[in-house]
Write an enzyme that holds these catalytic residues in place. Structure first.
Site, PDB file in Angstrom:
ATOM      1  N   HIS A 145       0.996   5.444   5.983  1.00 23.19           N
ATOM      2  CA  HIS A 145       0.606   5.855   4.632  1.00 23.19           C
ATOM      3  C   HIS A 145       0.760   7.363   4.438  1.00 23.19           C
ATOM      4  O   HIS A 145       0.555   8.141   5.360  1.00 23.19           O
ATOM      5  CB  HIS A 145      -0.831   5.416   4.350  1.00 23.19           C
ATOM      6  N   GLU A 161     -14.134  11.459  11.026  1.00 22.74           N
ATOM      7  CA  GLU A 161     -13.680  11.419  12.418  1.00 22.74           C
ATOM      8  C   GLU A 161     -12.197  11.731  12.551  1.00 22.74           C
ATOM      9  O   GLU A 161     -11.631  11.670  13.652  1.00 22.74           O
ATOM     10  CB  GLU A 161     -13.988  10.048  13.024  1.00 22.74           C
ATOM     11  N   SER A 208       0.794  -1.229   0.000  1.00 26.09           N
ATOM     12  CA  SER A 208       0.000   0.000   0.000  1.00 26.09           C
ATOM     13  C   SER A 208       0.826   1.278   0.000  1.00 26.09           C
ATOM     14  O   SER A 208       0.328   2.334  -0.391  1.00 26.09           O
ATOM     15  CB  SER A 208      -0.921   0.012   1.228  1.00 26.09           C
TER      16      SER A 208
END
Length: 249
Positions: A219, A212, A36
């Site tokens: 990341h 939120e 990722s």
């Protein structure tokens, strides 16, 4: 003997055409393989950005960057899902494969985890099968997480698995980009507080995708991804990779 006269503009055009043919670059593909931290993201993940996204901007029209990295993948799960086979099926001679794993391999509680021995064997498989296609592998150590100790020094969270990548690169004589080391130096330069600007840190209500808020020290946001991509591009020059000939100014 009769002389043949050649019009100067015509002669100049012929010379230019011959020169352009002799210096024309071969079109290649650059495959990005990993997790990722370099993958493309779905719209609902924005502004999370993998470094592979801005990396595509650095190359001219003769080098196509094909980002196959996927969230949550390890050296093993990428193979198990057939993603590596799909790359091999389209890989051609003189193409490049940039390989960066470790984030998901090194966490023993994850299904995707691999032992150090498995991790090294998988990396060797990527290298050998890339070379069998007469393409060019480049190994990359896992990019750093944002973690600082009580003295404000960056913590090397990838210490063991980054070293395994270095070991395989040395053993198999594979070009290595030590992104772990370079990104740690960058984070240290930014410091503990300012380095948040490179990661996915958002306050509550700041972004509709994260109502939120979020505090993610793995990341990157767009800025962080750009910085990491620039580190990889600079390292290509440091290791004198032929890929630098495809990098635009």
């Amino acid at each position: 003997m009769r002389k043949v006269s050649v019009n100067r503009p015509v002669l100049l055009l012929l010379v230019l055409l011959l020169t352009s043919f002799s210096t024309a670059q071969k079109k290649i593909k650059i495959y990005l393989v990993g997790d990722s931290t370099l993958a493309q993201k779905a719209k609902y993940k924005y502004p999370e950005t993998g470094w592979g996204v801005p990396f595509t901007w650095f190359f001219n029209q003769n080098a196509e960057v094909d980002n196959r990295a996927q969230n949550g993948r390890s050296t093993q799960s990428f193979i198990n899902e057939g993603r590596w086979t799909a790359i091999l099926d389209s890989l051609k001679a003189d193409d490049y494969v940039l390989i960066q794993f470790g984030h998901n391999d090194e966490v023993p509680t994850k299904k995707s985890a691999t032992t150090p021995a498995q991790f090294q064997e998988n990396l060797k498989r990527y290298v050998n099968e890339t070379r069998a296609k007469k393409a060019n592998p480049i190994l990359i150590t896992p990019v750093a997480r944002r973690k600082f100790d009580t003295h404000g020094k960056v913590v090397d969270t990838h210490k063991e698995y980054a070293q395994l990548v270095r070991n395989v690169a040395h053993e198999m004589q594979v070009p290595l980009i030590d992104l772990s080391e370079k990104s740690m130096l960058l984070l240290q330069e930014f410091g503990e507080e300012k380095s948040k600007l490179l990661f996915l840190h958002l306050k509550e209500g700041q972004n509709p995708n994260y109502p939120e808020g979020v505090k993610d020290d793995t990341h990157f946001n767009e800025l962080g991804a750009r910085y990491m991509a620039e580190l990889v591009a600079k390292e290509l020059k440091e290791i004198k990779s032929p890929l630098v000939n495809y990098i635009t100014n």
